[in-house]
Scaffold this active site. Sequence first.
Site, PDB file in Angstrom:
ATOM      1  N   HIS A   1       0.916  -1.172   0.029  1.00  0.00           N
ATOM      2  CA  HIS A   1       0.079  -0.103   0.014  1.00  0.00           C
ATOM      3  C   HIS A   1       1.092   1.295   0.151  1.00  0.00           C
ATOM      4  CE1 HIS A   1      -3.227   2.712   0.650  1.00  0.00           C
ATOM      5  NE2 HIS A   1      -2.569   3.321   1.841  1.00  0.00           N
TER       6      HIS A   1
ATOM      7  N   HIS B   1      -5.892   9.832  -0.442  1.00  0.00           N
ATOM      8  CA  HIS B   1      -6.678   9.650   0.648  1.00  0.00           C
ATOM      9  C   HIS B   1      -5.888  10.201   1.859  1.00  0.00           C
ATOM     10  CE1 HIS B   1      -4.896   5.638   0.455  1.00  0.00           C
ATOM     11  NE2 HIS B   1      -4.477   5.699   1.588  1.00  0.00           N
TER      12      HIS B   1
ATOM     13  N   ASP C   1       1.268   5.117  -0.278  1.00  0.00           N
ATOM     14  CA  ASP C   1       0.455   6.331  -0.261  1.00  0.00           C
ATOM     15  C   ASP C   1       1.255   7.408  -1.042  1.00  0.00           C
ATOM     16  OD1 ASP C   1      -1.707   6.122   1.803  1.00  0.00           O
ATOM     17  OD2 ASP C   1      -0.051   5.464   3.163  1.00  0.00           O
TER      18      ASP C   1
ATOM     19  N   ASP D   1      -7.727   1.594   2.210  1.00  0.00           N
ATOM     20  CA  ASP D   1      -7.247   2.516   3.298  1.00  0.00           C
ATOM     21  C   ASP D   1      -7.978   3.928   3.499  1.00  0.00           C
ATOM     22  OD1 ASP D   1      -5.603   3.169   5.391  1.00  0.00           O
ATOM     23  OD2 ASP D   1      -4.283   4.490   4.319  1.00  0.00           O
TER      24      ASP D   1
HETATM   25 ZN   LIG Z   1      -2.851   5.026   2.741  1.00  0.00          ZN
END
Ligand SMILES: [Zn+2]
Length: 1068
Positions: free
Chosen positions: A134, A492, A136, A258
Site C-alpha cells: 500500500h 486519501h 500512499d 485505506d
Molecule cells: Zn493510505
Amino acid sequence: MAERSAHQRTAAALLCTGALLLCATTASAFPLSPGEQLIQQIQQQQEQQKQLLQQQEHLLQEIEQRQQQERQKQLLQQQEQLRQEIEQQQRQQERQREQRQPQQQQQQRDKCGYESCHVTKPGLLNVHLVPHTHDDVGWLKTVDQYFYGDRNDIQHAGVQYILDSVVEQLLKNHERRFIYVETAFFYRWWKRQNQDMKNDVRTLVNQGRLEFVNGGWVMSDEASTHYSSVIDQMTLGLRFLNQTFGECGRPRVAWHIDPFGHAREHASMFAQVNTFTQTTKKMKKKQQQLFFSFSLSLCPGILPNGYNPPEGFCWDQSCDDAPIRDDPDLEDYNVDDVVQRFLHIAKAQANVYKTNHIVMTMGSDFQYENANLWYKNLDKLIDYVNERQKNGSNVNLLYSTPSCYLQELHRANRTWALKTDDFFPYADAAHDFWTGYFSSRPALKRYERRSNGLLQTCNQLEVLGGPVSRDGPFGKGETLTMKKSLAVAQHHDAVSGTSKQHVANDYARRLANGWNTCQVVVSNSLSALSGSAAPRVYCDLLNISVCSFTESSPEFTVTVFNPLGRSLLWPVRLPVNGSRYSVSDPGGNPVDSQVAPVSDSTRDLRRGRGFAVNELVFEVQAPPLGFSSYTVSQSQDRTGIKTGLNRNQTRAETRAKTGLNQGPVQIENKFVRATFDPDTGLLSGLMNLETKQKIDLTQNFYWYNGSDGNNSDSDQPSGAYIFRPNSSTPFVISKTAKIQLIQTSVVQEVRQVFSSWVSQVVRLYSGSRALELEWTVGPVPVQDDLGKEVMTRLDTNIKSGGVFFTDSNGRELLRRRKDFRPTWKLKQSEPIAGNYYPINSRAFITDEEKQLTVVTDRSQGGSSIQNGSLEIMLHRRLLYDDVRGVAEPLNETSELFPDGLVVRGTLLLSLDPPKSAADKHRPLGQETVLQPLLSFTKGKPEPSAKLTFSGLQAALPPAVHLLTLSQWDSDSVLLRLEHQFQTRESRTNSEPVTVNLQKLFSTLEVLGFSELNLSANQWKEDVKRFDWTPETEEEKWEQKSSVDPSFWDVTLRPMEIRTFLLRVRVRV
Ligand SMILES: [Zn+2]
C-alpha cells in the site's frame, strides 16, 4: 595378424642389441686354442642367449606395462568422452527447456485476468494469499520522496525499490502473484525502465502474474472528494495502463483499502468503471460480505486485518515475525508450528465468511522493498500447508489476486445482502470517530476544488481553441501538469487533510504549477477565439480583493468564461482604487455597476498583498461554454480628479449608507429577503419572496474544544483525522455581531464582526436566488492552550425531526438521522462526533413545506444535532496529534500567517418548497464548482476583437450538466454528459432527457462517436460484469439500459453519466 607383426618388430630390436654386446666383448679377449675357442664361443653364445632371454624377459615386462598404460589411457579417454557426452546432453536439455519456456509463455500470453487465476480445490477451504503493497501518494513524505526512498529518517519507504524487487521476484517463479494499485507511482517507475525490463513486465502483466487493481492515479479519499475529480483521476491512471499494457493492464477490481470510510457515490462510480469489488478497513464482523447497490451493482469484501497479514505472518523487512525455518538439521525448526498456527487462523476466518474461499492480504504500507523475504516464506508456507492435505487437511493455499477471489465468490452462486447506505462515519473505537478530516485543512480543500474548476475550463478551452491553445502567441501550454497535480490531490491523505504540513504544502505547490501551465492554454485559446492577442492577466486572489492590475488600471477589459452548458448570470467583484466607474457589456451598453469599500476584515487578511480601497461590483451574463467581455473605465469623480478615494473618505461615504439602530435590518432583492436582529446583529429570518415562504433563522459561530486526550473515557485527542470535542456543548464566539449595512443597486451586504478572528459578510446580489454567507475565520487563537474546532450553526424553526441530508461526493443525497445507522443498532458513544457526516457540496433540513439547503464551496463536515438545526465545521486548529500516524498536531501556520491560517469561504443558502428545491440547488452546486474564469486585458478591446462567444449551438437542457470536455488526441475529444437530478427529486427535471450530439457544438463538427465506460478505458459495448443475486427479491437491482431515439440522439436517465469519444473537425 596385428599381434604377430608386433612380435616381429620386437625380435628385430633384440638382434640389434646383441650385436652391440658382441663388439664390446671382442675388444677385451686373449688368444685361445680352437677347441677352447669353440667352447668359449659356445659358452659366450649361451651366455649371450641367456642375457638376451633376460633382456627379452625385461622387455616383455616393459611391453606389458606399456600395454597396460595404453589401456588405462584409452579407458580414461573413453571416460572423458562419456563425461563430455553427458555434459552435452545436459546442455542440450537446458537449451530445450529454455526453448520450451517461451513456448509456454506464448501459450499463457492470453491468460491474464480471470483466466490466469490458479486452480482452486472445490471441497477444501481455499485461502487466497494476495501479496500487495500500500503506497500512499504522499502522507508523511511527499509523493516524490516516497518514490525515491528519500527522507527515510521520516519513514523508511521507497517505491522505486519495491517495484524493482517485486518484478525480479515475480520473474523467478511462475506461481507468484502481485497486485499494484497507484498508477502515479507505477508511471514514475515505468518511464525510467529500459526496453528489456519493459518487455519482462509486459510478460508478467500478460500472464496475470502482475495485476493492476484500482488503477487510478491514486487511491482517492472518499469523504472529501468531488466526483468530477475522482472520475478524472481514474481516467488518467487507467488511460496510462491501457496505453501501456492494453487489455491485460485493465483493472477489474477496485481496491480501496485505506480510505477512512466509504462513500456511496464512490461505489457507484466504481461500478460504472467496471466490475469492481471494494475492500475496506475494519468493520463489524456481521458485515463481512455484502453489496453496495446504488446505481449499479458492486460487491465489497471486508477484510479481517485491515489490509495487513494475519498476526505472526508478516515477512517483510519491516516486520519481526520469524521466518519459516524448515531444515530439520538446523536449529529452531518451526514448520509444524507455523503450519499449525496458520491453519488455526484460516479456520477462524472462514467461520465469518460465506463461501469456502477466504482472502488474506499479505503486505502492508510500503512493503516488498526486499520482496525476496516475502516470497521465499510464502512459497514455503504454501508448500508446507498444502502438504498436509495428504494427511487429510482441508485447507488449500494459493497465490491469488482480488479478481481471482471475486471470481470464486461469483462461482459460489450465493445470494448477497445489499447495502444501500454508506460507511460513514467510520470509527475504530468507541470515542475515536474519524470525522475530523471531513473539515481538516479547509484552505487546501478549497484550493483543490477551485483547481478542479480551472482544469475543466482549461480542458474546454483547449478543445475550443484547437492546436493553437497548446502552442500559440503566449507560448507552450498544456493541461497534463494540472491533471496530474489534481489527481495526486485526490489521494486519501491529500485533500483529506491528513498529511504532514510539508506534504500539504507540496500538494498545493503542485496545483500552483498546474495553474501556470493551464493559464497559458487559456490565453492562447482565448486569443484564437476572440481574435485578439492582447496580453492577458489573471487574478487568483480576488476572494480577498487583491489584483494589482485592476487596482492600477483606469481602463481595462474583463473577459468572463463560463464553463457551464447553460448561460450564467454572475456577480463580478473587483478590487479598485477609484470611486466611480462605467462598465459596458459586449454590445457597448452600459451595465449597472457600484463601488463599495473593502471591508476591514479583508484589509487585515491581505497582509500587504494588495491595497485596493474599493470593490467594483457588477453582474455579467456569460453564454453557455463561452465568454463575454466587459469594458471597465474609471470615471472622473465629482471634483474632477481622476483618482481613488482615500481610506477615510471611503469610510465616510459608507457610514452615510449604514442603517444601524434604525429598526429591523434587512437586505433583499426580488427573490430573497434576509432579516437581522438589530439587537444582536445576527441573522434572524429568511424569506423566499417568490413562494412567500419564511423561516426563523439564527446563525452564529461556535467552537468545540478539541479533546487533549486527558479524559476518563478515553485518551483519544482530537486531531487531523479524529474529531473528539471535550464537551458536547460548543462555546459561542460572540452572542452579538457588530454590523454594517451596505446597500447598492447591485449588491446588498451586512458585514458582521463577531470577534477579532471571526467575521462574515451576508450578501445578496440583485440577480441571485441564494443568500451568500462569506465567512472569514482565523487566526484561531490557541494561546489559552485550547484546541478549537470552529463551526457555524443555522438554527431554524423547520421541523426536521432529527433528520438531515448530506450529499455523497457532490452527487446523490443521503438521508441521515441523529444517533442512528440504517444497517445496525447504534449505541452512540460520541454525541457530536458520532453524528458528523461529510458534506461535499450540500446539506439540507426539511419538513413537509420548507427546505433549507446550504451549498458549500468545499468539502466540510457537518451535522444536525438539534431539530431544525444544521451545523457546518469551518476551521480546525488543534494542539495534539491524534495518534493515527501523522505525528503532528493539526496546527496550520505559514510564512504569511505565522499566527495561524485565516480561511475564507462561502455558504449559499436557499429556502424552497421541498418539491422544487433541487431545481435550485443542483445548478447552484455546479456553479460553485465550475465558477467562471476571469481574465483581464489592458484598455478597451481591439475593434476587431470578438467580445462574445459560445462553444455550443444552444444551451443544454436544465437537467444536463456538461461534466467533461477534454482533448483526447489530435482529432477526438472526450465528452461526458450528466443528468444532474435524482429520480423524483424534481417535478420537471427528474425525467430522462435527450441531447443531440451532432448539434451540440458551434465550432466543432462531430464526425462520429463511440460510447465508453465512465473512466474511458473500455468501449461501453465491451463492458461485462458479473451478475450477482441479492438476498431478497424486493432489493433486486434493475439495470435499465438507455434506449436512444436515434444514432445522434442520446438519452440520459436521472443521475446517469454517459461518456463519449467524439471524432471532431473544426468548422470552417
Ligand atoms: Zn493510505
